[in-house]
Scaffold this motif. Structure first.
Motif, PDB file in Angstrom:
ATOM      1  N   LEU A  86      -2.302 -10.755   1.687  1.00 21.93           N
ATOM      2  CA  LEU A  86      -3.370 -10.174   2.497  1.00 21.93           C
ATOM      3  C   LEU A  86      -2.854  -9.057   3.399  1.00 21.93           C
ATOM      4  O   LEU A  86      -3.643  -8.402   4.084  1.00 21.93           O
ATOM      5  N   SER A  87      -1.543  -8.831   3.390  1.00 23.23           N
ATOM      6  CA  SER A  87      -0.929  -7.785   4.219  1.00 23.23           C
ATOM      7  C   SER A  87      -0.707  -6.488   3.464  1.00 23.23           C
ATOM      8  O   SER A  87      -0.144  -5.542   4.014  1.00 23.23           O
ATOM      9  N   SER A  88      -1.156  -6.407   2.210  1.00 23.52           N
ATOM     10  CA  SER A  88      -0.773  -5.268   1.381  1.00 23.52           C
ATOM     11  C   SER A  88      -1.886  -4.260   1.114  1.00 23.52           C
ATOM     12  O   SER A  88      -1.607  -3.121   0.751  1.00 23.52           O
ATOM     13  N   ASN A  89      -3.154  -4.648   1.276  1.00 25.32           N
ATOM     14  CA  ASN A  89      -4.255  -3.748   0.935  1.00 25.32           C
ATOM     15  C   ASN A  89      -4.616  -2.891   2.151  1.00 25.32           C
ATOM     16  O   ASN A  89      -5.522  -3.210   2.921  1.00 25.32           O
ATOM     17  N   LEU A  90      -3.902  -1.782   2.311  1.00 23.81           N
ATOM     18  CA  LEU A  90      -4.024  -0.958   3.515  1.00 23.81           C
ATOM     19  C   LEU A  90      -5.430  -0.395   3.689  1.00 23.81           C
ATOM     20  O   LEU A  90      -5.953  -0.326   4.813  1.00 23.81           O
ATOM     21  N   SER A  91      -6.073   0.002   2.606  1.00 19.74           N
ATOM     22  CA  SER A  91      -7.407   0.612   2.735  1.00 19.74           C
ATOM     23  C   SER A  91      -8.417  -0.403   3.265  1.00 19.74           C
ATOM     24  O   SER A  91      -9.213  -0.074   4.161  1.00 19.74           O
ATOM     25  N   TYR A  92      -8.383  -1.624   2.735  1.00 18.53           N
ATOM     26  CA  TYR A  92      -9.338  -2.635   3.205  1.00 18.53           C
ATOM     27  C   TYR A  92      -8.968  -3.111   4.614  1.00 18.53           C
ATOM     28  O   TYR A  92      -9.840  -3.311   5.462  1.00 18.53           O
ATOM     29  N   ILE A  93      -7.667  -3.280   4.874  1.00 17.31           N
ATOM     30  CA  ILE A  93      -7.228  -3.680   6.217  1.00 17.31           C
ATOM     31  C   ILE A  93      -7.714  -2.671   7.259  1.00 17.31           C
ATOM     32  O   ILE A  93      -8.255  -3.034   8.309  1.00 17.31           O
ATOM     33  N   SER A  94      -7.525  -1.380   6.975  1.00 22.87           N
ATOM     34  CA  SER A  94      -7.911  -0.355   7.949  1.00 22.87           C
ATOM     35  C   SER A  94      -9.427  -0.272   8.101  1.00 22.87           C
ATOM     36  O   SER A  94      -9.937   0.009   9.195  1.00 22.87           O
ATOM     37  N   ALA A  95     -10.169  -0.527   7.020  1.00 18.46           N
ATOM     38  CA  ALA A  95     -11.628  -0.515   7.105  1.00 18.46           C
ATOM     39  C   ALA A  95     -12.127  -1.650   7.996  1.00 18.46           C
ATOM     40  O   ALA A  95     -13.007  -1.445   8.841  1.00 18.46           O
ATOM     41  N   ILE A  96     -11.569  -2.834   7.809  1.00 19.83           N
ATOM     42  CA  ILE A  96     -11.963  -3.977   8.643  1.00 19.83           C
ATOM     43  C   ILE A  96     -11.598  -3.718  10.093  1.00 19.83           C
ATOM     44  O   ILE A  96     -12.399  -3.944  11.007  1.00 19.83           O
ATOM     45  N   ASN A  98     -11.094  -0.882  11.634  1.00 19.53           N
ATOM     46  CA  ASN A  98     -11.851   0.229  12.217  1.00 19.53           C
ATOM     47  C   ASN A  98     -13.315  -0.142  12.484  1.00 19.53           C
ATOM     48  O   ASN A  98     -13.873   0.190  13.537  1.00 19.53           O
ATOM     49  N   ASP A  99     -13.931  -0.837  11.532  1.00 20.80           N
ATOM     50  CA  ASP A  99     -15.363  -1.114  11.615  1.00 20.80           C
ATOM     51  C   ASP A  99     -15.684  -2.413  12.354  1.00 20.80           C
ATOM     52  O   ASP A  99     -16.794  -2.562  12.873  1.00 20.80           O
ATOM     53  N   GLU A 100     -14.741  -3.333  12.384  1.00 20.59           N
ATOM     54  CA  GLU A 100     -14.994  -4.629  13.001  1.00 20.59           C
ATOM     55  C   GLU A 100     -13.964  -4.911  14.096  1.00 20.59           C
ATOM     56  O   GLU A 100     -14.202  -4.663  15.268  1.00 20.59           O
ATOM     57  N   SER A 101     -12.789  -5.412  13.693  1.00 16.03           N
ATOM     58  CA  SER A 101     -11.732  -5.735  14.660  1.00 16.03           C
ATOM     59  C   SER A 101     -10.453  -6.035  13.899  1.00 16.03           C
ATOM     60  O   SER A 101     -10.492  -6.626  12.807  1.00 16.03           O
ATOM     61  N   TYR A 102      -9.329  -5.650  14.498  1.00 17.52           N
ATOM     62  CA  TYR A 102      -8.043  -5.979  13.868  1.00 17.52           C
ATOM     63  C   TYR A 102      -7.855  -7.492  13.770  1.00 17.52           C
ATOM     64  O   TYR A 102      -7.163  -7.982  12.873  1.00 17.52           O
ATOM     65  N   PHE A 106      -7.475 -10.489   8.192  1.00 14.81           N
ATOM     66  CA  PHE A 106      -7.123 -11.493   7.180  1.00 14.81           C
ATOM     67  C   PHE A 106      -8.303 -12.402   6.856  1.00 14.81           C
ATOM     68  O   PHE A 106      -8.547 -12.728   5.688  1.00 14.81           O
ATOM     69  N   LYS A 107      -9.035 -12.801   7.877  1.00 16.16           N
ATOM     70  CA  LYS A 107     -10.185 -13.676   7.653  1.00 16.16           C
ATOM     71  C   LYS A 107     -11.196 -13.034   6.702  1.00 16.16           C
ATOM     72  O   LYS A 107     -11.701 -13.686   5.775  1.00 16.16           O
ATOM     73  N   GLN A 108     -11.503 -11.751   6.920  1.00 13.86           N
ATOM     74  CA  GLN A 108     -12.517 -11.101   6.090  1.00 13.86           C
ATOM     75  C   GLN A 108     -12.073 -10.993   4.631  1.00 13.86           C
ATOM     76  O   GLN A 108     -12.905 -11.093   3.717  1.00 13.86           O
ATOM     77  N   GLN A 109     -10.788 -10.795   4.401  1.00 12.21           N
ATOM     78  CA  GLN A 109     -10.293 -10.781   3.011  1.00 12.21           C
ATOM     79  C   GLN A 109     -10.442 -12.154   2.369  1.00 12.21           C
ATOM     80  O   GLN A 109     -10.778 -12.268   1.180  1.00 12.21           O
ATOM     81  N   LEU A 110     -10.206 -13.196   3.150  1.00 13.63           N
ATOM     82  CA  LEU A 110     -10.374 -14.559   2.628  1.00 13.63           C
ATOM     83  C   LEU A 110     -11.830 -14.832   2.261  1.00 13.63           C
ATOM     84  O   LEU A 110     -12.115 -15.517   1.273  1.00 13.63           O
ATOM     85  N   ILE A 111     -12.760 -14.294   3.063  1.00 10.34           N
ATOM     86  CA  ILE A 111     -14.174 -14.465   2.744  1.00 10.34           C
ATOM     87  C   ILE A 111     -14.481 -13.859   1.371  1.00 10.34           C
ATOM     88  O   ILE A 111     -15.255 -14.419   0.585  1.00 10.34           O
ATOM     89  N   ASN A 112     -13.850 -12.725   1.054  1.00 12.35           N
ATOM     90  CA  ASN A 112     -14.020 -12.107  -0.256  1.00 12.35           C
ATOM     91  C   ASN A 112     -13.413 -12.921  -1.388  1.00 12.35           C
ATOM     92  O   ASN A 112     -14.000 -13.017  -2.481  1.00 12.35           O
ATOM     93  N   LEU A 113     -12.218 -13.484  -1.145  1.00 12.22           N
ATOM     94  CA  LEU A 113     -11.375 -13.923  -2.259  1.00 12.22           C
ATOM     95  C   LEU A 113     -11.125 -15.431  -2.375  1.00 12.22           C
ATOM     96  O   LEU A 113     -10.901 -15.921  -3.484  1.00 12.22           O
ATOM     97  N   ALA A 114     -11.119 -16.136  -1.275  1.00  9.62           N
ATOM     98  CA  ALA A 114     -10.628 -17.521  -1.288  1.00  9.62           C
ATOM     99  C   ALA A 114     -11.726 -18.515  -1.620  1.00  9.62           C
ATOM    100  O   ALA A 114     -12.913 -18.264  -1.413  1.00  9.62           O
ATOM    101  N   LYS A 115     -11.291 -19.656  -2.124  1.00  8.52           N
ATOM    102  CA  LYS A 115     -12.187 -20.772  -2.387  1.00  8.52           C
ATOM    103  C   LYS A 115     -11.543 -22.062  -1.878  1.00  8.52           C
ATOM    104  O   LYS A 115     -10.333 -22.087  -1.625  1.00  8.52           O
TER     105      LYS A 115
END
Length: 212
Positions: A86-96, A98-102, A106-115
């Motif tokens: 979850l530390s490697s996708n710079l474009s998605y990390i920076s979008a989250i 910038n638009d939400e909060s640093y 990681f949490k938002q990526q888990l919402i996309n991917l984890a089960k």
């Protein structure tokens, strides 16, 4: 008036090496962690890893070693550990960020991917990084298997996670060194276990009895 320069202690290599040896001897981890990772292939679980700064580099290193080095006979082996950093996708990390909060990266990526029942490994020297804590809390809420790798006093991460690996040190450098060593241990352990199981399976097929 002559001002005398105050002598400042500078750590020498010998002292740093001694601290590393002491840290290795005092490092603790829950013994279930290697078995949880080993069983992830059979259980069809994905392994998510995250960290900040130096711990982000360690998370990416874990990703590399678990994806390749931990798999016995990697080139021919199609049943591999399924690992995502979850530390490697710079474009998605920076979008989250910038638009939400640093704190949400990681949490938002888990919402996309984890089960539920996936594995979440979180690395933090302090154990108190807000985005790591939020990811741990979300992982618990979702029903993931959570593993915290921490230093210092373990922080909130140690309190939240089901399984922990911990080194009690107040130096970031020592904590990161030991966390890296633990990652290499896991990779070697998993590779050797995979080779042992493959050899046992082959021997069973051709009817060879193991030497006791």
């Amino acid at each position: 008036m002559i001002l005398l320069k105050k002598e400042v202690h500078s750590m020498e290599w010998k002292e740093y090496k001694e601290r590393i040896i002491y840290a290795l001897d005092s490092f603790t981890y829950d013994q279930e962690i290697p078995f949880i990772l080993q069983n992830s292939i059979q259980e069809n679980q994905r392994i998510f890893i995250a960290g900040n700064g130096g711990s982000a580099a360690i998370a990416n290193h874990f990703f590399c070693d678990l994806s390749k080095g931990a798999n016995s006979n990697w080139k021919e082996n199609k049943e591999r550990y399924r690992v995502i950093s979850l530390s490697s996708n710079l474009s998605y990390i920076s979008a989250i960020a910038n638009d939400e909060s640093y704190d949400e990266i990681f949490k938002q990526q888990l919402i996309n991917l984890a089960k539920p029942n996936d594995i979440l490994i979180l690395i933090s020297s302090s154990g108190n990084s807000p985005n790591i804590v939020k990811a741990a809390e979300y992982g618990q809420e979702l029903g993931m298997i959570t593993v915290g790798i921490s230093g210092f006093q373990g922080g909130k991460l140690m309190e939240i996670c089901q399984y922990n690996a911990h080194i009690d040190t107040d130096l970031y450098e020592i904590a990161e060194d030991i966390h890296s060593v633990f990652g290499h241990f896991l990779a070697v352990y998993l590779r050797e276990q995979g080779k042992r199981l493959r050899d046992e399976s082959y021997n069973d097929k051709i009817g060879v009895q193991p030497i006791r």
